[in-house]
Design an enzyme around this catalytic site. Structure first.
Site, PDB file in Angstrom:
ATOM      1  CB  CYS A   1       5.167  10.365  -0.070  1.00  0.00           C
ATOM      2  SG  CYS A   1       4.791  10.365  -1.839  1.00  0.00           S
TER       3      CYS A   1
ATOM      4  CG  ASP B   1       8.259   4.366  -2.088  1.00  0.00           C
ATOM      5  OD1 ASP B   1       7.528   5.214  -1.549  1.00  0.00           O
ATOM      6  OD2 ASP B   1       9.458   4.572  -2.365  1.00  0.00           O
TER       7      ASP B   1
ATOM      8  CG  ASP C   1       9.315   3.849 -11.580  1.00  0.00           C
ATOM      9  OD1 ASP C   1       9.172   4.083 -10.362  1.00  0.00           O
ATOM     10  OD2 ASP C   1       9.147   4.720 -12.463  1.00  0.00           O
TER      11      ASP C   1
ATOM     12  NE  ARG D   1      16.261   4.340   0.589  1.00  0.00           N
ATOM     13  CZ  ARG D   1      15.820   5.536   0.219  1.00  0.00           C
ATOM     14  NH1 ARG D   1      14.681   5.644  -0.441  1.00  0.00           N
ATOM     15  NH2 ARG D   1      16.502   6.629   0.512  1.00  0.00           N
TER      16      ARG D   1
END
Length: 400
Positions: free
Chosen positions: A341, A301, A252, A214
């Site tokens: 991830c 992300d 989101d 970040r």
């Protein structure tokens, strides 16, 4: 020492012998002695050569997780306190410890447990039966070690609510350990203020592993128009805002996360420049493309699209799709930050997938940097599962 002896088959234990900490059910030749699942056992090779001590659980495919390779070790409070102190001293040397992952399972030689520190609150997740039995002692040791540095922990919250606990024969568990406390915890990271919801936030409440990634995007965002996809509680978006971005849109699919992101924007006095929208990123990106929207910086992300090898093919399609769509929204000379991830999306496959997305979008990529998880999530060589976060920053150029 530990009377139950587990003997491996000849030729097995390759992961263990190369430095890993797991023994699978199909590697075991025999178990001698009475034991309860979760207890410490002694592990021998096929020829009775001592390999280590670990806790056993015959309900799990990972039947033994090693705690020590040193013969004669006693797994007691003194042993655990040494492990915990070593973990804390490592963090003090490598990261900002105001908020950090203090214990990262196998990477700190305490397999199956994760403990995050948010200011003066601890959040614990235990995923293996043996470590769950040791958890109260580990937490006691950690509080004592932190107090030596003048850090008094005011509360502990358990987030052992992952499905993987069911595979260990354990129930999912969530709630206070000890006295209750307000579960929205104020933290500061990279100069950005957040309220972390340790009770209802994802996993332990906040993704500490992206801390320095970040920070890395801050220098790219001053005066820029930024799109942050899968923003969760707004962390990348707020880092862009604090760095002086002209405008930021964070997206989101979770209404809860978006509401928390808006609260965090207000907390940082960024609500005029950092906006949030609740939407499915896979739907929104083509819609923005149709409107011919363009951004100076696009950040991707996403959550782990795969948590098993069996679903890697579909996951690869997902990563290819969002990267292709994201690339089309970057202005010529702008930047794309993109990551995965998922441990099962290995670095080579992730790089190949991005390259395919760039070809489909007719874009050329110039790599600015490649990063992994923050140092408080150390990658233990030979424990492949500890290396999971891949993070690229690219400059995006139109094909000329």
């Amino acid at each position: 020492m530990y009377d139950t002896i587990v003997t491996l088959k000849k030729g097995e234990g390759r992961v263990l012998k190369s430095g890993g900490m797991w023994i699978y059910d199909n590697e075991i030749a025999k178990i001698e002695g009475d034991f309860q699942n979760g207890e410490i056992v002694t592990v021998h090779d096929f020829d009775d050569y001592f390999l280590g001590y670990g806790f056993i659980n015959t309900k799990s495919k990972i039947t033994i997780r090693i705690l020590s390779r040193k013969q004669g070790t006693v797994i007691d409070k003194a042993f655990l306190k040494t492990r915990v102190r070593n973990a804390w001293e490592y963090r003090k040397q490598t990261v900002d410890t105001s908020c950090c992952r203090v214990i990262f399972g196998e990477s700190d030689f305490l397999p199956g447990i994760v403990i995050d520190k948010f200011s003066d609150v601890l959040v614990v997740e235990s995923l293996a039966l043996g470590i769950n039995l040791l958890k109260p002692l580990i937490l006691e040791c950690l509080k004592e070690v932190l107090l030596e540095d003048g850090i008094e922990i005011r509360g502990i919250y358990e987030r052992s609510d992952a499905k993987v606990r069911l595979q260990e024969g354990m129930e999912r568990s969530k709630g206070f350990i000890g006295d209750p406390f307000p579960t929205k915890v104020a933290i500061t990271e990279n100069g950005v203020h957040y309220l972390v919801d340790v009770e209802d936030g994802q996993k332990t409440g906040f993704f500490l592993d992206q801390k320095y990634n970040r920070l890395a995007i801050q220098r790219l965002c001053k005066g820029k128009k930024v799109l942050d996809c899968f923003t969760h509680t707004g962390s990348f978006a707020l880092n862009a805002g604090i760095a002086g971005a002209a405008s930021v849109l964070g997206v989101d699919a979770s209404e809860l996360a978006i509401n928390q992101a808006r609260e965090n924007a207000v907390l940082n006095h960024l609500e005029d420049r950092v906006q949030f929208q609740c939407a499915d990123v896979f739907d929104l990106l083509p819609a923005l493309e149709a409107k011919q929207e363009q951004f100076d910086v696009v950040i991707l992300d996403p959550p782990a699209f795969t948590k098993s090898r069996s679903s890697i093919k579909n996951a690869t399609k997902g990563y290819r799709e969002i990267n292709m769509r994201g690339l089309k929204l970057v202005k010529n000379g702008g930047f794309l930050a993109t990551c995965s991830c998922s441990h099962f999306m290995d670095p080579e496959l992730f790089a190949k997938t991005i390259a395919e997305a760039a070809r489909s979008a007719h874009k050329r990529l110039r790599q600015v940097e490649y990063r992994t998880q923050a140092a408080d999530h150390p990658i233990l060589w030979a424990a492949d599962q500890s290396y999971y976060l891949k993070f690229y920053i690219f400059q995006v150029c139109d094909e000329l």
